[in-house]
Design a protein around this motif. Structure first.
Motif, PDB file in Angstrom:
ATOM      1  N   PHE A  92      56.982  19.286  27.453  1.00  0.00           N
ATOM      2  CA  PHE A  92      55.865  18.849  26.611  1.00  0.00           C
ATOM      3  C   PHE A  92      56.244  18.837  25.142  1.00  0.00           C
ATOM      4  N   ARG A  93      56.784  19.938  24.651  1.00  0.00           N
ATOM      5  CA  ARG A  93      56.933  20.075  23.203  1.00  0.00           C
ATOM      6  C   ARG A  93      58.088  19.254  22.640  1.00  0.00           C
ATOM      7  N   GLN A  94      59.163  19.088  23.388  1.00  0.00           N
ATOM      8  CA  GLN A  94      60.271  18.278  22.879  1.00  0.00           C
ATOM      9  C   GLN A  94      60.295  16.867  23.473  1.00  0.00           C
ATOM     10  N   ARG A  95      60.104  16.759  24.773  1.00  0.00           N
ATOM     11  CA  ARG A  95      60.164  15.422  25.387  1.00  0.00           C
ATOM     12  C   ARG A  95      58.914  14.601  25.078  1.00  0.00           C
ATOM     13  N   ASP A  96      57.742  15.153  25.389  1.00  0.00           N
ATOM     14  CA  ASP A  96      56.517  14.374  25.246  1.00  0.00           C
ATOM     15  C   ASP A  96      56.107  14.184  23.785  1.00  0.00           C
ATOM     16  N   LEU A  97      56.247  15.214  22.969  1.00  0.00           N
ATOM     17  CA  LEU A  97      55.820  15.109  21.576  1.00  0.00           C
ATOM     18  C   LEU A  97      56.886  14.518  20.668  1.00  0.00           C
ATOM     19  N   GLN A  98      58.159  14.774  20.952  1.00  0.00           N
ATOM     20  CA  GLN A  98      59.231  14.347  20.052  1.00  0.00           C
ATOM     21  C   GLN A  98      60.118  13.254  20.638  1.00  0.00           C
ATOM     22  N   GLY A  99      59.972  12.949  21.930  1.00  0.00           N
ATOM     23  CA  GLY A  99      60.778  11.889  22.531  1.00  0.00           C
ATOM     24  C   GLY A  99      62.178  12.290  22.897  1.00  0.00           C
ATOM     25  N   GLN A 100      62.461  13.586  22.983  1.00  0.00           N
ATOM     26  CA  GLN A 100      63.814  14.082  23.272  1.00  0.00           C
ATOM     27  C   GLN A 100      64.082  14.024  24.774  1.00  0.00           C
ATOM     28  N   PRO A 101      65.046  13.208  25.222  1.00  0.00           N
ATOM     29  CA  PRO A 101      65.227  13.007  26.668  1.00  0.00           C
ATOM     30  C   PRO A 101      65.748  14.216  27.419  1.00  0.00           C
ATOM     31  N   GLU A 102      66.601  15.028  26.790  1.00  0.00           N
ATOM     32  CA  GLU A 102      67.205  16.157  27.479  1.00  0.00           C
ATOM     33  C   GLU A 102      67.039  17.426  26.665  1.00  0.00           C
ATOM     34  N   GLN A 103      67.030  18.539  27.379  1.00  0.00           N
ATOM     35  CA  GLN A 103      66.969  19.834  26.719  1.00  0.00           C
ATOM     36  C   GLN A 103      68.339  20.187  26.141  1.00  0.00           C
ATOM     37  N   ARG A 104      68.347  20.906  25.045  1.00  0.00           N
ATOM     38  CA  ARG A 104      69.606  21.342  24.455  1.00  0.00           C
ATOM     39  C   ARG A 104      70.318  22.288  25.412  1.00  0.00           C
ATOM     40  N   PRO A 105      71.646  22.280  25.447  1.00  0.00           N
ATOM     41  CA  PRO A 105      72.383  23.207  26.314  1.00  0.00           C
ATOM     42  C   PRO A 105      71.997  24.656  26.007  1.00  0.00           C
ATOM     43  N   ARG A 106      72.075  25.476  27.024  1.00  0.00           N
ATOM     44  CA  ARG A 106      71.605  26.855  26.865  1.00  0.00           C
ATOM     45  C   ARG A 106      72.402  27.607  25.799  1.00  0.00           C
TER      46      ARG A 106
END
Length: 709
Positions: free
Chosen positions: A363-377
């Motif tokens: 929600f917070r990065q993909r849906d609100l900011q358009g970021q396709p992937e999560q940053r590596p751990r």
């Protein structure tokens, strides 16, 4: 959701990130919201990949600090100077899948992360770290974040004591006390409370309280049809989180939470209103606040936060507080419990098992900011470690990566910029001699901080365990709140920094009347000791001028040279100034970032004035530095052309559509394209340098150009 009002800083220079952005809860003005950007050319091709910059060596840009290969010479400078200066580079720049935007700031943020990772890796390999030392705590904080097996095995167990406590809350009074008790820890509140420097008595700290209670970035996301799709996504996120923690009727409670927050959003001041320092400084006692905003147990709230004996506090959005308190009183305790359970879980999600962390990211990065992937751990682990032990890492960063000569050269550049503005002030025909004298006095009193703090933060009281990520985060939050509480009755620490040395940003702090430049920004493309002076004056000179300009923007100009919030203008001069800023704001209101999404001139006013000052004063300083000599021509570019190209190059960046939509709704900074175009089209020398003619898209006739500082 913002909980704390910490520190008193002012205006940062960069792009969107939340760190010290010039938002409603800070007296800092930050160069970049995200505090990060870049240029692709003249960097080893193998080092630019899907995950951004690799390596610990600073990038290089061309042979004299700017890379002409990144230009688009088919574009007329007057039609789009961003494209002219950066078009080919932007065409080749790909936003990494784990980012919502990328560019020069992000490039240097990657560089900082890579250096921090190298430092942490070296610590992890050592067996001689002293127990309880900063080095041991850094290694253990990182280990705790990377201990995926333990985190997954625990799942939501660390959260359960919080959820049990929330389920046991049986009254509005008990909920208010819970909100106060969890300041600095996990928990939501309808009101943001913290400790900062008093704007009218900048030698002391004061408690501040203001509006809060929303789970989306601001009121626009609840009330504007432009963000209706985000509201639906938020509803789904609410239900998903409540379902994962086993809360009763997750779908029904999700709708009730959304309805509640929509009512709160209607009471909230707009982001532009939150900028007004005259309106957001309202002195109260707790008793006066309780009388003015009944329906919320203010005595119980402040008492649980250990603030019950404070003689006074500053209330920011004073007309919103009674409305929010009334909404609180009218809301059934069952809904308040569900609201609190969601916000507590949302805040904790990144240090829980993957099902929680992934849902929050979605929600917070993909849906609100358009970021396709999560940053590596491992990258997220660096961010967590830095958040807990920022200055401990900063001390090592400075020792390894900040040359002393950079500080000396910066001091010279700052002196030249101050001299340039002092000369310019005397030429303004819209300002009286009386106000000019006060402006000169303020300029002379500026404090300059470069590189790193003289006194490092003491982390000896912070306990960090290698196998307890959740507890480490909890203790770090408590440590920060205890730090704030301990200094409430102490003199203001003027040596304190609002950013760590490894932060790629800069800021102005109005209560200290200071400009601050962390070590990490003093690298290409912002500052290169081997670059052409014109480029350095356009890049870091523009940054310096920007931060100085914040001392004289629409809000910073309300504080004097000692940091006191008071009017030092004649009424006529203030009216003249506001007429100029209104004209500048009207220009920015016309800039369409995406179809239907425009820059908000009132929201971004302070940063736009800072940018205008950065370019105008930086150019004047460059011209003074020539001592009457003719600037050389390099690769066919004159000195003034290279100055403007240097300014444009630092804003070489791209953002995803959702990122840009979020930025224009919430951010005090204009998108990068208009940080380039907006200032230069108001500078006469730009027209002369690039032969900008009537009929070109961004041409302004001389009488339409806004010249403020």
């Amino acid at each position: 959701m913002k909980r704390l009002l910490i520190g008193a800083a002012a205006a940062a220079f960069l792009i969107p990130s939340a760190a010290f952005a010039d938002g409603p809860d800070h007296d800092h003005a930050c160069l970049d919201e995200a505090c990060t950007i870049w240029s692709i050319f003249q960097t080893p091709a193998a080092s630019i990949g899907a995950s951004g910059w690799a390596g610990v060596e600073a990038p290089r840009f061309g042979t004299w600090g700017f890379d002409p290969a990144g230009m688009d010479l088919s574009m007329a400078p007057g039609d789009n100077f961003m494209r002219y200066a950066n078009g080919a580079a932007l065409d080749q720049l790909t936003i990494p899948a784990d980012r919502s935007n990328y560019g020069a700031f992000a490039l240097l943020r990657d560089l900082s992360d890579n250096r921090l990772e190298a430092m942490i890796t070296a610590l992890l390999a050592r067996t001689d770290l002293a127990p309880g030392s900063d080095e041991q705590k850094i290694a253990d904080a990182y280990r705790s974040y990377m201990d995926v097996a333990r985190i997954e095995a625990l799942d939501d167990q660390p959260l359960q004591p919080y959820l049990a406590a929330i389920r046991a809350i049986d009254s509005h009074e008990a909920m208010a006390a819970y909100m106060g008790r969890t300041i600095g820890a996990l928990g939501g509140s309808f009101f943001a409370t913290g400790i900062s420097t008093d704007q009218k008595q900048p030698d002391r700290y004061v408690v501040s309280a203001g509006q809060s209670g929303l789970g989306m970035p601001n009121r626009d996301f609840y009330l504007s049809p432009l963000y209706a799709d985000k509201k639906e996504l938020y509803l789904a996120y609410l239900a998903r989180m409540l379902e994962m923690i086993g809360w009763d009727d997750p779908a029904g409670n999700a709708q009730r939470i959304l309805d509640l927050e929509t009512r709160i959003a209607q009471a909230h001041w707009t982001p532009a209103e939150n900028r007004n320092r005259d309106r957001t400084y309202n002195e109260y006692t707790i008793q006066q606040l309780a009388a003015d905003a009944p329906g919320f147990d203010w005595n119980g709230y402040f008492g649980a936060a250990r603030l019950g004996d404070i003689p006074r506090l500053i209330v920011r959005q004073n007309t919103a507080m009674p409305q929010i308190a009334a909404i609180y009183a009218e809301t059934p305790i069952e809904t308040l419990r569900a609201w609190q359970a969601f916000h507590t879980t949302d805040q904790a999600a990144s240090r829980l098992s993957a099902r929680f962390a992934d849902a929050q990211w979605a929600f917070r990065q993909r849906d609100l900011q358009g970021q396709p992937e999560q940053r590596p751990r491992d990258k997220r682990a660096i961010g967590f470690t830095e958040g807990a032990l920022g200055e401990a890492l900063g001390r090592q960063y400075v020792a390894e990566y900040f040359p002393a000569e950079s500080k000396a050269q910066m001091e010279e550049l700052v002196a030249n910029l101050r001299r340039a503005l002092a000369l310019r002030i005397e030429t303004y025909d819209w300002m009286s001699a009386e106000t000019k004298a006060a402006a000169q006095e303020k300029l002379a009193k500026f404090t300059v901080k470069i590189g790193y703090p003289e006194q490092w933060r003491d982390y000896s009281a912070l306990e960090i365990r290698p196998d307890d990520l959740f507890g480490n985060a909890e203790r770090a939050g408590r440590f920060r709140w205890e730090y704030q509480l301990a200094r409430l009755n102490e003199p203001v620490d003027k040596a304190e920094w609002g950013m760590t040395p490894q932060t790629v940003n800069a800021y102005y702090n109005s209560t200290n009347n200071e400009i601050v430049f962390p070590a990490a920004i003093l690298q290409p493309p912002f500052f290169d000791p081997n670059a052409d002076p014109a480029v350095n004056y356009g890049a870091i000179g523009g940054v310096i001028g920007h931060e100085i300009g914040h001392g004289f923007d629409d809000q910073g100009s309300k504080s004097d040279g000692d940091g006191v919030l008071r009017s030092w203008w004649t009424p006529e001069d203030r009216a003249n100034f506001e007429a100029l800023t209104a004209r500048l704001g009207a220009q920015y209101d016309t800039y369409e970032v995406l179809p239907g999404y425009f820059v908000q001139g009132a929201l971004s006013m302070g940063e736009n004035i800072g940018d205008a000052a950065g370019v105008a004063v930086g150019l004047e300083a460059y011209q003074l530095s020539l001592n009457g000599q003719e600037a050389p021509v390099l690769d066919g570019f004159t000195g003034e052309q290279r100055f403007f190209l240097g300014w444009a190059q630092v804003w070489q960046s791209k953002g995803r559509d959702d990122f840009l939509r979020n930025q224009v709704a919430t951010g005090p900074h204009s998108p990068a394209e208009f940080r380039v175009i907006g200032p230069v089209r108001n500078v006469d020398a730009w027209y002369e340098a690039f032969d900008v003619q009537p009929g070109q898209r961004y041409y302004l006739s001389p009488d339409q150009r806004v010249r403020i500082w």
